[in-house]
Write an enzyme that holds these catalytic residues in place. Structure first.
Site, short mmCIF file in Angstrom:
data_model
loop_
_atom_site.label_atom_id
_atom_site.label_comp_id
_atom_site.label_asym_id
_atom_site.label_seq_id
_atom_site.Cartn_x
_atom_site.Cartn_y
_atom_site.Cartn_z
CG ASN A 15 -104.43 45.65 17.85
OD1 ASN A 15 -103.99 46.60 18.49
ND2 ASN A 15 -104.05 44.41 18.08
CG HIS A 30 -99.11 49.67 17.49
ND1 HIS A 30 -98.10 49.34 18.37
CD2 HIS A 30 -99.41 48.54 16.83
CE1 HIS A 30 -97.81 48.06 18.23
NE2 HIS A 30 -98.58 47.55 17.30
CB THR A 72 -98.16 38.43 18.38
OG1 THR A 72 -98.75 39.32 19.31
CG2 THR A 72 -98.46 37.00 18.76
CD GLU A 113 -103.44 40.30 20.33
OE1 GLU A 113 -104.08 41.20 19.74
OE2 GLU A 113 -102.30 39.97 20.02
CG HIS A 171 -99.48 39.79 12.95
ND1 HIS A 171 -98.32 40.30 12.45
CD2 HIS A 171 -99.38 39.89 14.29
CE1 HIS A 171 -97.55 40.68 13.45
NE2 HIS A 171 -98.17 40.45 14.58
CG HIS A 198 -101.56 41.90 23.07
ND1 HIS A 198 -100.54 41.47 22.26
CD2 HIS A 198 -101.49 41.12 24.17
CE1 HIS A 198 -99.91 40.46 22.84
NE2 HIS A 198 -100.46 40.24 24.01
NE ARG A 243 -96.20 42.36 24.29
CZ ARG A 243 -95.98 41.58 23.23
NH1 ARG A 243 -96.65 41.76 22.12
NH2 ARG A 243 -95.08 40.64 23.27
CD GLU A 265 -106.83 37.31 14.70
OE1 GLU A 265 -107.86 37.64 15.30
OE2 GLU A 265 -105.85 38.05 14.56
NE ARG A 323 -93.77 45.12 24.58
CZ ARG A 323 -93.25 44.19 23.78
NH1 ARG A 323 -93.34 44.32 22.47
NH2 ARG A 323 -92.63 43.15 24.28
N1 PXP Z 1 -104.17 39.65 15.51
C1 PXP Z 1 -103.28 39.34 16.48
C2 PXP Z 1 -103.46 38.08 17.22
C3 PXP Z 1 -102.21 40.20 16.79
O1 PXP Z 1 -101.33 39.87 17.75
C4 PXP Z 1 -102.09 41.42 16.10
C5 PXP Z 1 -101.00 42.37 16.47
O2 PXP Z 1 -101.14 42.80 17.77
C6 PXP Z 1 -103.04 41.71 15.10
C7 PXP Z 1 -104.05 40.80 14.81
C8 PXP Z 1 -102.97 42.97 14.33
O3 PXP Z 1 -101.77 42.98 13.62
P1 PXP Z 1 -101.26 44.33 12.98
O4 PXP Z 1 -101.07 45.31 14.09
O5 PXP Z 1 -100.01 43.93 12.29
O6 PXP Z 1 -102.36 44.78 12.03
#
Ligand code: PXP
Length: 250
Positions: free
Chosen positions: A18, A21, A112, A81, A201, A54, A56, A162, A60
């Protein structure tokens, strides 16, 4: 573009990276860098089997332009996402990512929080799941490891769920072990009913292996830790190390 759906290493567990960030850091200054698309390509080069982003509602971090560029440039599958809104549904239908993952979204949250109430949202989700499926986009529902959510996913005909590992990541000791059992039970129940199971997550080098050892899991989606670790060891090394730990846990 044809994208290769990798089997997920020898152990059959894919790593989705992901890259939200990277965009968070970019947007903190309103500059054009660091570029999340460059990070996605680098992560794929280092062994990521897919990329998750994602989009959003408040944009952001990831922007519409990022999604357009990821759609055009990625050589691995894109997992978009998104919230279950008409706007996001239209964007998914336009870009046709490999997968569309529905998550709950609140404007004020930092990330999330909690899984989707797949049962409560049945009427909103049902037409979207059906239409995305007809467009050959794999629909995934991000849910808590609870039987009622899996039953709801089954009623919706979602091919993938998931499991939310946020609670597991926050807990310690016996409470963490108990949460890991809930994740394993949920994975077994979903897989037995023909649903492909992913998880994610809050996963880090220290906590990933317990989850990666759940045999029914086919994919982990990991972001925040990998992007943070990249500051110290580089993104390629951060992804490679995660891949090694996942493989070793199977
Ligand atoms: N899966 C989903 C559905 C998420 O919302 C996120 C965070 O955006 C992740 C996985 C990845 O989580 P993390 O950034 O904490 O590794």
């Amino acid at each position: 573009m044809t994208r290769d759906l990798r089997p997920g290493g020898k152990a059959g567990l894919r790593l989705g990276v992901n890259i939200d960030h990277v965009a968070t850091v970019r947007n903190a200054r309103g500059a054009g860098y660091p570029d999340p698309v460059r990070a996605a390509l680098m992560a794929a080069e280092a062994g990521a089997d897919g990329i998750t982003a994602h989009l959003r509602e408040d944009r952001r971090h990831i922007t519409d332009d990022d999604i357009a560029r990821l759609s055009a440039e990625l050589t691995v599958p894109l997992n978009l996402e998104m919230a279950a809104t008409d706007e996001m549904f239209a964007i998914a239908m336009r870009h046709r990512p490999h997968a569309a993952m529905f998550v709950p979204e609140k404007r004020e949250e930092r990330t999330t929080e909690g899984g989707l109430d797949a049962a409560g949202l049945h009427n909103v989700l049902a037409p979207m799941v059906a239409e995305l499926g007809a467009a050959r986009i794999r629909v995934s529902l991000f849910v808590e490891p609870e039987a009622r959510q899996i039953e709801a996913a089954l009623r919706l005909g979602a091919p993938v769920i998931e499991l939310h590992t946020g609670r597991y990541a926050e807990l310690a000791g016996d409470a963490r072990a108990e949460e890991l059992r809930r994740l394993a039970d949920a994975a077994a129940l979903a897989a037995k009913n023909g649903i492909e199971v992913h998880a994610g997550h809050g996963l880090t080098f220290d906590n990933v292996q317990g989850v990666a050892a759940i045999p029914q899991l086919r994919e982990l989606n990991i972001g925040h830790f990998l992007v943070g670790e990249a500051l110290f060891v580089g993104l390629g090394e951060s992804v490679r190390r995660m891949r090694e730990l996942m493989d070793a846990a199977r």
